[in-house]
Scaffold this motif. Sequence first.
Motif, PDB file in Angstrom:
ATOM      1  N   LEU A  19       0.855  -1.188   0.000  1.00  0.00           N
ATOM      2  CA  LEU A  19       0.000   0.000   0.000  1.00  0.00           C
ATOM      3  C   LEU A  19       0.889   1.235   0.000  1.00  0.00           C
ATOM      4  O   LEU A  19       1.817   1.344   0.819  1.00  0.00           O
ATOM      5  N   VAL A  20       0.605   2.149  -0.903  1.00  0.00           N
ATOM      6  CA  VAL A  20       1.390   3.377  -0.999  1.00  0.00           C
ATOM      7  C   VAL A  20       0.450   4.539  -1.300  1.00  0.00           C
ATOM      8  O   VAL A  20      -0.601   4.347  -1.941  1.00  0.00           O
ATOM      9  N   GLN A  21       0.821   5.716  -0.849  1.00  0.00           N
ATOM     10  CA  GLN A  21       0.007   6.899  -1.122  1.00  0.00           C
ATOM     11  C   GLN A  21       0.252   7.399  -2.548  1.00  0.00           C
ATOM     12  O   GLN A  21       1.319   7.149  -3.123  1.00  0.00           O
ATOM     13  N   PRO A  22      -0.722   8.094  -3.103  1.00  0.00           N
ATOM     14  CA  PRO A  22      -0.498   8.694  -4.438  1.00  0.00           C
ATOM     15  C   PRO A  22       0.752   9.560  -4.436  1.00  0.00           C
ATOM     16  O   PRO A  22       1.010  10.301  -3.495  1.00  0.00           O
ATOM     17  N   GLY A  23       1.524   9.402  -5.518  1.00  0.00           N
ATOM     18  CA  GLY A  23       2.793  10.115  -5.623  1.00  0.00           C
ATOM     19  C   GLY A  23       3.971   9.341  -5.079  1.00  0.00           C
ATOM     20  O   GLY A  23       5.125   9.744  -5.276  1.00  0.00           O
ATOM     21  N   GLY A  24       3.703   8.250  -4.402  1.00  0.00           N
ATOM     22  CA  GLY A  24       4.765   7.454  -3.814  1.00  0.00           C
ATOM     23  C   GLY A  24       5.413   6.501  -4.801  1.00  0.00           C
ATOM     24  O   GLY A  24       5.095   6.499  -5.997  1.00  0.00           O
ATOM     25  N   SER A  25       6.333   5.684  -4.284  1.00  0.00           N
ATOM     26  CA  SER A  25       7.107   4.771  -5.115  1.00  0.00           C
ATOM     27  C   SER A  25       7.105   3.365  -4.523  1.00  0.00           C
ATOM     28  O   SER A  25       6.980   3.197  -3.299  1.00  0.00           O
ATOM     29  N   ALA A  70       2.812   3.801 -18.419  1.00  0.00           N
ATOM     30  CA  ALA A  70       4.004   3.592 -17.589  1.00  0.00           C
ATOM     31  C   ALA A  70       5.186   4.470 -17.997  1.00  0.00           C
ATOM     32  O   ALA A  70       6.103   4.676 -17.196  1.00  0.00           O
ATOM     33  N   LYS A  71       5.155   4.954 -19.206  1.00  0.00           N
ATOM     34  CA  LYS A  71       6.299   5.733 -19.709  1.00  0.00           C
ATOM     35  C   LYS A  71       6.559   6.960 -18.852  1.00  0.00           C
ATOM     36  O   LYS A  71       5.635   7.698 -18.499  1.00  0.00           O
ATOM     37  N   GLY A  72       7.814   7.156 -18.508  1.00  0.00           N
ATOM     38  CA  GLY A  72       8.204   8.306 -17.708  1.00  0.00           C
ATOM     39  C   GLY A  72       8.035   8.123 -16.219  1.00  0.00           C
ATOM     40  O   GLY A  72       8.540   8.941 -15.441  1.00  0.00           O
ATOM     41  N   ARG A  73       7.322   7.095 -15.812  1.00  0.00           N
ATOM     42  CA  ARG A  73       7.111   6.854 -14.378  1.00  0.00           C
ATOM     43  C   ARG A  73       7.703   5.536 -13.906  1.00  0.00           C
ATOM     44  O   ARG A  73       8.157   5.412 -12.769  1.00  0.00           O
ATOM     45  N   GLN A 100      10.687  -0.495 -11.101  1.00  0.00           N
ATOM     46  CA  GLN A 100      10.658   0.687 -10.254  1.00  0.00           C
ATOM     47  C   GLN A 100       9.482   1.555 -10.669  1.00  0.00           C
ATOM     48  O   GLN A 100       9.401   1.967 -11.829  1.00  0.00           O
ATOM     49  N   MET A 101       8.588   1.800  -9.744  1.00  0.00           N
ATOM     50  CA  MET A 101       7.381   2.558 -10.050  1.00  0.00           C
ATOM     51  C   MET A 101       7.382   3.840  -9.222  1.00  0.00           C
ATOM     52  O   MET A 101       7.390   3.783  -7.985  1.00  0.00           O
ATOM     53  N   ASN A 102       7.399   4.958  -9.899  1.00  0.00           N
ATOM     54  CA  ASN A 102       7.394   6.265  -9.250  1.00  0.00           C
ATOM     55  C   ASN A 102       6.119   7.026  -9.602  1.00  0.00           C
ATOM     56  O   ASN A 102       5.412   6.670 -10.553  1.00  0.00           O
ATOM     57  N   SER A 103       5.847   8.060  -8.850  1.00  0.00           N
ATOM     58  CA  SER A 103       4.672   8.908  -9.096  1.00  0.00           C
ATOM     59  C   SER A 103       3.407   8.065  -9.259  1.00  0.00           C
ATOM     60  O   SER A 103       2.632   8.247 -10.204  1.00  0.00           O
TER      61      SER A 103
END
Length: 121
Positions: A11-17, A63-66, A81-84
């Motif tokens: 579980l992660v908050q929006p904007g997290g990684s 997924a591109k860029g994130r 690796q998943m960002n933003s």
Amino acid sequence: QVQLVESGGGLVQPGGSLRLSCAASGNIFNIVGTAWHRQAPGKQRELVASITSGGRTTYAGSAKGRFTISRDNAKETVYLQMNSLKPEDTAVYYCKAEVVSDEDLYEYDYWGQGTQVTVSS
């Protein structure tokens, strides 16, 4: 037989990684390519990213860029690796590998059991 074990979901908050891992083991001569797919409730499974043995990568538009897919050939492990992260990234993420067996040198597809990613505040 080949086993794929995914880890790193949660579980992660929006904007997290988050970083997902997919470790392969078993009768492996060579891993031709590995991909991450995801399936959200009520939706079809979709390709997120893929990487070949030579390191060539492809990404879904969402997924591109994130997201970044990478692999450690020595460890036979692929990472995502998943960002933003966004709420719409919520899904079960599955690893799929195209593996040449060391028993018969034929290529087979294998899937992992999936890891849940939930993006929510």
